[in-house]
Design a protein around this motif. Structure first.
Motif, mmCIF file in Angstrom:
data_model
loop_
_atom_site.group_PDB
_atom_site.id
_atom_site.type_symbol
_atom_site.label_atom_id
_atom_site.label_comp_id
_atom_site.label_asym_id
_atom_site.label_seq_id
_atom_site.Cartn_x
_atom_site.Cartn_y
_atom_site.Cartn_z
ATOM 1 N N ARG A 1 0.955 -1.218 -0.126
ATOM 2 C CA ARG A 1 0.064 0.119 0.038
ATOM 3 C C ARG A 1 0.774 1.446 -0.006
ATOM 4 O O ARG A 1 0.497 2.292 -0.747
ATOM 5 N N SER A 2 2.098 1.324 0.612
ATOM 6 C CA SER A 2 2.922 2.386 0.680
ATOM 7 C C SER A 2 3.683 2.576 -0.546
ATOM 8 O O SER A 2 4.411 3.403 -0.898
ATOM 9 N N HIS A 3 3.818 1.587 -1.472
ATOM 10 C CA HIS A 3 4.797 1.753 -2.443
ATOM 11 C C HIS A 3 4.136 1.636 -4.033
ATOM 12 O O HIS A 3 4.727 1.790 -5.014
ATOM 13 N N TYR A 4 2.625 1.268 -4.036
ATOM 14 C CA TYR A 4 2.039 1.412 -5.455
ATOM 15 C C TYR A 4 0.885 2.466 -5.276
ATOM 16 O O TYR A 4 0.334 2.322 -4.053
ATOM 17 N N ALA A 5 0.460 2.860 -6.181
ATOM 18 C CA ALA A 5 -0.577 3.894 -6.488
ATOM 19 C C ALA A 5 -2.038 3.193 -6.182
ATOM 20 O O ALA A 5 -2.981 3.875 -6.018
ATOM 21 N N VAL A 6 -2.272 1.943 -6.564
ATOM 22 C CA VAL A 6 -3.907 1.348 -6.858
ATOM 23 C C VAL A 6 -3.981 1.048 -5.441
ATOM 24 O O VAL A 6 -3.167 0.649 -4.550
ATOM 25 N N PRO A 7 -5.228 0.831 -5.246
ATOM 26 C CA PRO A 7 -5.841 0.396 -3.820
ATOM 27 C C PRO A 7 -5.529 -1.256 -3.732
ATOM 28 O O PRO A 7 -5.504 -2.005 -4.902
ATOM 29 N N PHE A 8 -5.338 -1.678 -2.573
ATOM 30 C CA PHE A 8 -5.189 -3.068 -2.231
ATOM 31 C C PHE A 8 -6.313 -3.431 -1.241
ATOM 32 O O PHE A 8 -6.642 -2.853 -0.445
ATOM 33 N N LYS B 1 -15.917 -4.274 -3.638
ATOM 34 C CA LYS B 1 -17.060 -3.548 -4.465
ATOM 35 C C LYS B 1 -16.929 -2.160 -3.724
ATOM 36 O O LYS B 1 -17.006 -1.024 -4.519
ATOM 37 N N ALA B 2 -16.937 -1.913 -2.341
ATOM 38 C CA ALA B 2 -17.118 -0.808 -1.740
ATOM 39 C C ALA B 2 -15.763 0.217 -2.134
ATOM 40 O O ALA B 2 -16.058 1.514 -2.409
ATOM 41 N N VAL B 3 -14.524 -0.461 -2.429
ATOM 42 C CA VAL B 3 -13.383 0.403 -2.280
ATOM 43 C C VAL B 3 -13.454 0.742 -4.078
ATOM 44 O O VAL B 3 -13.032 2.014 -4.372
ATOM 45 N N LEU B 4 -13.893 -0.180 -4.917
ATOM 46 C CA LEU B 4 -13.920 0.059 -6.593
ATOM 47 C C LEU B 4 -15.064 1.454 -6.558
ATOM 48 O O LEU B 4 -14.810 2.426 -7.412
ATOM 49 N N GLU B 5 -16.065 1.525 -5.668
ATOM 50 C CA GLU B 5 -17.166 2.432 -5.742
ATOM 51 C C GLU B 5 -16.496 3.890 -5.444
ATOM 52 O O GLU B 5 -16.576 4.759 -6.027
ATOM 53 N N GLN B 6 -15.756 3.641 -4.174
ATOM 54 C CA GLN B 6 -15.126 4.732 -3.454
ATOM 55 C C GLN B 6 -14.143 5.597 -4.601
ATOM 56 O O GLN B 6 -13.959 6.774 -4.555
#
Length: 259
Positions: A84-91, A214-219
């Protein structure tokens, strides 16, 4: 957004999570990496788990994935903070479902079946401390289970014997909830139901992880607007037979990849 969801696990077990994701997000394309050549992660050092997690993540990002689901308890507990601290996409990570078990138990005794890498992690102990106050959490390393599942020996006599040896001490301590702390373990459900008394509540985190995805994709406004049947691509760096047997999707493409 038409980019795929990336998913990786130490092997085929994370397909139990993929199935929940595909169910709750039917328009999403997925790419799944089964790192079966290096399974199980639970026996490896934190440094090796991190190295493998980085390797898997960078392959998925190279394929254009918009989010990465770490469908492995051991990789989550040992590597997700770094990712999470080294890549820009959500995990999205996986951890044993201690909280629902603590809420459901009546005997105040909860069993956790997981890998050594998960049980020894600080994230697991912090989660237990946070949600299981006043609850006795009985930990059991499932040594050998992942290897049997990867070999397609789920219904074997050896598997049942191994599980009975793991579960009986917890049953003797009067657990009424069993947390499956590895994404491989939901495939043991038929065997577990044969061994365990009916009143034992078996808990895994698959559905909750799919809802969180799903919630993170929506966010992040990353939900797909694709209205056809999405393609699901599965790669393994070991024998494809077991992976093919576990996947039941007409749009699935399962193949060997040396990654």
């Amino acid at each position: 957004m038409a980019k795929p969801i990336g998913i990786f696990d130490s092997g085929v077990g994370g397909t139990s999570i993929w199935k929940e994701v595909a169910k709750i997000l039917p328009s999403e394309k997925t790419i799944y990496l089964a790192d079966s050549a290096n399974a199980p992660y639970g026996e490896k050092s934190k440094e090796e788990i991190l190295r493998l997690s980085i390797k898997n993540t960078e392959y998925l990002l190279g394929q254009g994935c918009k989010i990465v689901l770490v469908a492995c308890n051991t990789a989550t507990t040992n590597a997700i903070d770094y990712l999470r601290s080294h890549y820009a996409v959500p995990f999205i990570g996986i951890e044993p479902a201690i909280k629902p078990a603590a809420l459901h138990t009546k005997t105040k005794k909860v069993g956790v079946l997981a890998t050594k890498g998960t049980l020894s992690s600080s994230l697991f102990h912090n989660t237990s401390k946070l949600f299981a106050e006043g609850i006795t959490v009985l930990e059991q390393e499932g040594k050998g289970l992942v290897e049997f599942i990867e070999a397609g020996k789920i219904q074997s006599k050896e598997m049942k014997t191994l599980l009975q040896g793991f579960l009986q001490p917890m049953l003797d301590q009067n657990i009424d909830c069993l947390v499956l702390g590895c994404t491989h373990y939901p495939y043991l459900m038929p065997v577990l139901k044969d061994i365990l008394p009916e009143h034992i509540n078996i808990i895994d985190s698959g559905e909750a992880v799919a809802r969180q995805t799903k919630a993170v994709l929506e966010q992040h406004k990353l939900l797909s607007d694709f209205d056809g049947d999405p393609v699901h691509v599965f790669y393994t760096n070991a024998e494809v037979k077991v992976l093919k047997e576990l996947i039941d999707s007409p749009t699935a493409q399962v193949s060997y990849l040396d990654f």
